[in-house]
Enzyme design. Sequence first.
Site, short mmCIF file in Angstrom:
data_model
loop_
_atom_site.label_atom_id
_atom_site.label_comp_id
_atom_site.label_asym_id
_atom_site.label_seq_id
_atom_site.Cartn_x
_atom_site.Cartn_y
_atom_site.Cartn_z
N SER A 164 0.80 -1.22 0.00
CA SER A 164 0.00 0.00 0.00
C SER A 164 0.84 1.27 0.00
O SER A 164 0.35 2.32 -0.39
CB SER A 164 -0.95 0.01 1.19
OG SER A 164 -0.25 0.29 2.37
N LYS A 220 0.30 4.63 6.81
CA LYS A 220 -0.24 5.44 5.72
C LYS A 220 0.38 6.82 5.75
O LYS A 220 1.04 7.20 6.72
CB LYS A 220 -1.76 5.61 5.88
CG LYS A 220 -2.55 4.31 5.89
CD LYS A 220 -2.76 3.73 4.51
CE LYS A 220 -3.35 2.37 4.63
NZ LYS A 220 -2.74 1.33 3.92
#
Lengths: 160, 170
Positions: free
Chosen positions: B34, B81
């Site tokens: 990701s 993230k």
Amino acid sequence: MIPFKTISTKLFVVVGCVIKYGCIAHCTFEFIGNFTVCIGPSMEPTIQSKNVILTENITPRLRRIRKGDIVIARSPSNPREKICKRVIALPGDRVSWGLFYSDVVPRGYVWLEGDNKNNSTDSRNYGPVPQGLILGRAVCKVWPFQEIGLFANKVIDDPR
Amino acid sequence: MRLPIFFKSLLVGVPIGVTFFDTVGYVARVDGVSMQPSLNPDTVNQDYVFLNRWAVRFYQVSRGEIISLTSPKDPGQMIIKRLVGIEGDVIQTLGYKKEYVKVPQGHCWVEGDHTGHTLDSNSFGPIALGLVTAKASCIVWPPSRWQRLKSELPSSRIPVNLKRKFFEEK
């Protein structure tokens, strides 16, 4: 005159002791349990303002929170504040509030409400709360002395 | 007599170590794609990053930083993230149910760098700041990848409210 060496050795021992016990205290309060002063009317009549409660942090870490438990969580609207509410619904349960609103609690979230429904800012305002924000479960009241006792796991089962 | 001393030092040493990791930071392995290309650029070697706990002790985070947080869907899982928006920002979303989202008070908007292959705020919405656990400050392993992680935001992902200000200044 006291020799410099003795003073420095003593200082070293004292600093070492402070670090040692500080670390043990940190781990105890962080991972096992803690005392918390509750301020605000949202949990009346179960917990009055300025009552001191004992919380344990093991159940939330093992993710064994049950419906009806009183929990301490970080406020979703301000991470520096903590809130004390009761778990009303777990993932998958349907909750309704107000007259027309109804929702299913999503996975990983819980629905928290204060016992004082008329004067409490809770999930009815900010929606379901992520389980990761739960810090501890309230076990018993320790102050004032007359009211010492375990909290009942009041399972709220009203078919709203 | 040897055993009690060993247990005594264990009883003291473990809390000191745990407290250090809990307040200063620790090293963790990054799983998944990701955050490509910033982290795990190839699937063969996995990056180990230093997660700085001290930097987020007052929950002061800024846009562009790579942060680790507890997953809102599964409290046992940690995700890493990039922070795109802080409270008050207006975000143009990528496939969320609303096209524009104003980040509410005490929340933030996080996205993975690898758009389309990441489970981030575009699927679960703004995240409570209380879930932020650490800031990723550098890659520590493998040695060939040793570097500080820069705080940067692609120009396309800058919050709308900042973009407008930027153009007005020009």
